[in-house]
Design a protein around this motif. Structure first.
Motif, PDB file in Angstrom:
ATOM      1  N   TYR A 195      -7.675  -3.498 -13.013  1.00 58.35           N
ATOM      2  CA  TYR A 195      -6.241  -3.659 -12.795  1.00 58.35           C
ATOM      3  C   TYR A 195      -5.781  -5.110 -12.877  1.00 58.35           C
ATOM      4  CZ  TYR A 195      -6.211   1.217 -11.295  1.00 58.35           C
ATOM      5  OH  TYR A 195      -6.325   2.592 -11.258  1.00 58.35           O
ATOM      6  N   HIS A 204      -5.729   4.207  -6.683  1.00 61.35           N
ATOM      7  CA  HIS A 204      -6.955   4.435  -7.453  1.00 61.35           C
ATOM      8  C   HIS A 204      -7.921   5.249  -6.599  1.00 61.35           C
ATOM      9  CE1 HIS A 204     -10.230   3.558 -10.284  1.00 61.35           C
ATOM     10  NE2 HIS A 204     -10.991   3.416  -9.201  1.00 61.35           N
ATOM     11  N   ILE A 244      -3.561  -0.330  -4.974  1.00 59.84           N
ATOM     12  CA  ILE A 244      -3.853  -1.429  -5.896  1.00 59.84           C
ATOM     13  C   ILE A 244      -2.611  -2.308  -6.016  1.00 59.84           C
ATOM     14  CG2 ILE A 244      -4.634  -2.072  -8.191  1.00 59.84           C
ATOM     15  CD1 ILE A 244      -6.676  -0.429  -6.609  1.00 59.84           C
ATOM     16  N   ARG A 255      -0.300   0.461  -7.729  1.00 56.03           N
ATOM     17  CA  ARG A 255      -0.898   1.725  -8.140  1.00 56.03           C
ATOM     18  C   ARG A 255      -1.806   2.249  -7.032  1.00 56.03           C
ATOM     19  NH1 ARG A 255      -1.307   1.963 -13.765  1.00 56.03           N
ATOM     20  NH2 ARG A 255      -2.222   4.007 -13.469  1.00 56.03           N
ATOM     21  N   ALA A 292      -0.871  -4.446  -7.883  1.00 53.83           N
ATOM     22  CA  ALA A 292      -0.906  -4.979  -9.245  1.00 53.83           C
ATOM     23  C   ALA A 292      -0.150  -6.285  -9.381  1.00 53.83           C
ATOM     24  CB  ALA A 292      -0.361  -3.955 -10.231  1.00 53.83           C
TER      25      ALA A 292
END
Length: 582
Positions: A459, A444, A486, A442, A488
């Motif tokens: 996260y 952010h 990010i 992701r 994840a």
């Protein structure tokens, strides 16, 4: 040859089962006789909770209960992986839960045996990875909500005829251009009357407003397929131009195709997308289907009736009465009620749409939406796309109504629609993230006062993972408004869970402990076989965590120099920068 497992209820015997009679069977329905039954001694599983002794899996190849457990868990885990890869996520979730539950409820301590420990950690680690990919955001892979199809509300009703409307409607019909026959009779007038009521007026106005988005595209496709332009009002009646409309009968999209008919005209329906909800593809399929129906019946009213209830029902009605005329079939009551009303509804809407002020209808058409189109080349999460180009996810869903999930299919030919002008930004920024991470990673945007630790907690990753992905020092202060990648899904070396024992201290709460170790409360319940979320001082909890220590909040951040980000080449292919949304 398959070995059939026998489910033996322990409660029937009153004592733990110590033996089993089993037989092997051929799967090819051959005439060979089954071998004689064999009795073997099987050790009982150490079920330390009598309440869980409902039944025991027993099968002939295993003389050791531990090996039996390992075999069954591996089978269930393999089934979960197969379901996950096939897109059957709910089935996968159940398989994975069973695999973990069986190990935790067996009475064996996974850490007491190297083979059990390896299997348990492999299952937990893999399931955790899959959860981050597919189950991470709760609704991330749930199907997008549909809206009710307006035709369901109207087609089953009957309405009185207002005599004052007849002369006005007949006069108006003479003064408007049309390429379908426009009949004005009591059946049509009854729906003209309904569309003058507050509820009917709202349906008409909603459709006329939304028609502005699609009118140009629909007119082009109808022309290319050689069918009347006035067939656009069939979509007005069916869905009020809502691409995600869903009827009670399961018909979908602006043109309300049922699944098998959509497939007949090339509209794909997979776990990821439903092309019945693609405005242009569905419009072309509808035009082709209506053209085929007209060739079959030689009459547009009968073609529209067949579009609603199927050509077979119309053909049977014609054969039963000897009349190939819609109004004659209407009067003889040989068509379904919804179909009888279907054609009058379309005619009433056609009359109103072509002369809305005459009927007191005011609706400002929406403008067509200009878009960019890109081919990502592989699956990508819409949330990552939204974060990359700084739009909200709902905007992307509106531009891509055929997508059923918050991710695109893993199809190199799939075209993703973006707001006009955003394709260059998408191609440039998405290149910072490896393509195989597009469904999990992701972006952010840092809010005022946020730290790496706080973002990592949100996260469910480690601060170090975020720092490494962005070439930052772990103690670097973050600038408000900057974007971070990010990761994840953590690298394999960091993705191993470790079991820690935690003794509950004064003031601890169940949810607080789960939060401190960044684990789900449901997992904490499962790992410790708890029936409630109540914990007491001195209780020892087993926690499988990515980090053996609770997450700490940094007292302060120290500014460090940043390393320059290396940007790989873009892989997204950009198409036109000013295509009209379809």
């Amino acid at each position: 040859m398959f070995i059939w497992a026998l489910l033996v209820p322990v409660a029937v015997f009153g004592n733990p089962v110590s033996s089993i009679t089993s037989a092997s069977f051929h799967s090819d329905k051959s005439t060979k006789k089954a071998p004689a039954s064999v009795t073997q001694e099987i050790p009982t599983l150490p079920l330390d909770n009598p309440a869980r002794r409902n039944m025991i899996w027993l099968t002939t190849p295993f003389t050791d209960a531990r090996q039996l457990l390992i075999h069954r868990v591996e089978e269930k885990f393999a089934s979960g992986e197969q379901n996950y890869k096939a897109g059957h996520l709910e089935a996968a979730r159940k398989d994975f839960d069973d695999a973990v539950d069986w190990m935790l409820q067996s009475g064996y301590d996974p850490n007491s045996d190297p083979q059990l420990s390896e299997l348990f950690h492999r299952v937990v680690d893999t399931v955790y990875t899959y959860e981050l990919q597919a189950f991470r955001a709760g609704d991330g892979f749930n199907e997008a909500p549909a809206v009710p199809a307006p035709i369901d509300e109207v087609a089953e009703m009957t309405f009185p005829v207002d005599p004052r409307l007849k002369a006005r409607a007949e006069e108006a019909a003479k003064n408007i251009s049309h390429d379908l026959p426009l009949t004005v009779n009591d059946e049509v007038l009854s729906f003209l009357n309904f569309f003058q009521t507050p509820r009917g007026r709202a349906i008409v106005e909603t459709g006329l407003r939304r028609a502005g988005r699609y009118r140009g595209m629909i007119a082009r496709v109808l022309s290319e397929e050689g069918v009347p332009q006035d067939l656009i009002y069939l979509a007005q009646a069916e869905s009020a131009f809502q691409p995600t409309a869903l009827s009670r009968a399961g018909a979908r999209g602006m043109w309300q195709f049922v699944a098998y008919r959509g497939q007949e005209y090339g509209l794909r329906h997979t776990w990821w997308l439903d092309e019945r909800q693609d405005p242009e593809k569905a419009t072309r399929a509808a035009a082709q289907h209506l053209r085929d129906l007209y060739k079959m019946f030689g009459d547009w009213y009968l073609a529209m009736a067949a579009y609603n209830c199927g050509p077979g029902n119309v053909q049977k009605a014609i054969e039963r009465t000897g009349y190939a005329d819609f109004w004659e079939l209407y009067r003889r009551n040989v068509l379904p009620r919804e179909t009888k009303n279907y054609v009058p509804i379309i005619l009433a809407l056609t009359l109103i749409a072509k002369d809305a002020p005459h009927y007191g209808i005011q609706a400002e058409p929406e403008s067509p939406v200009a878009i960019d189109m890109v081919k990502p080349g592989r699956a990508i999460d819409l949330r990552l796309v939204a974060e990359t180009i700084d739009v909200d996810v709902e905007t992307l869903r509106t531009l891509n109504p055929s997508l059923l999930r918050l991710a695109t299919p893993d199809d190199p030919a799939f075209e993703l629609h973006l707001p006009l002008g955003s394709a260059p930004k998408f191609s440039a920024e998405i290149a910072d993230i490896p393509p195989d991470k597009w469904v999990s990673w992701r972006r952010h945007r840092v809010a005022a006062g946020e730290t790496l630790t706080a973002i990592a907690k949100k996260y469910r990753v480690t601060p170090k993972a975020i720092a490494d992905a962005n070439n930052l020092e772990s103690t670097t202060a973050l600038n408000t408004g900057e974007k971070l990648i990010i990761p994840a899904i953590q690298p394999a070396a960091e993705n191993k869970r470790r079991m820690v024992s935690y003794r509950v201290r004064k003031g601890d709460t169940f949810l607080g402990i789960a939060d401190r170790f960044s684990v789900e409360s449901e997992d904490l319940l499962k790992w410790n076989r708890l029936k409630s979320r109540r914990v007491s001082r001195g209780m020892v909890l087993r926690i499988y965590t990515l980090d053996s220590t609770p997450e700490r909040t940094a007292a302060h951040a120290r500014v460090k120099s940043r390393k320059k980000l290396a940007r790989p080449s873009a892989v997204a292919q950009t198409h036109s920068a000013s295509a009209t949304r379809n």
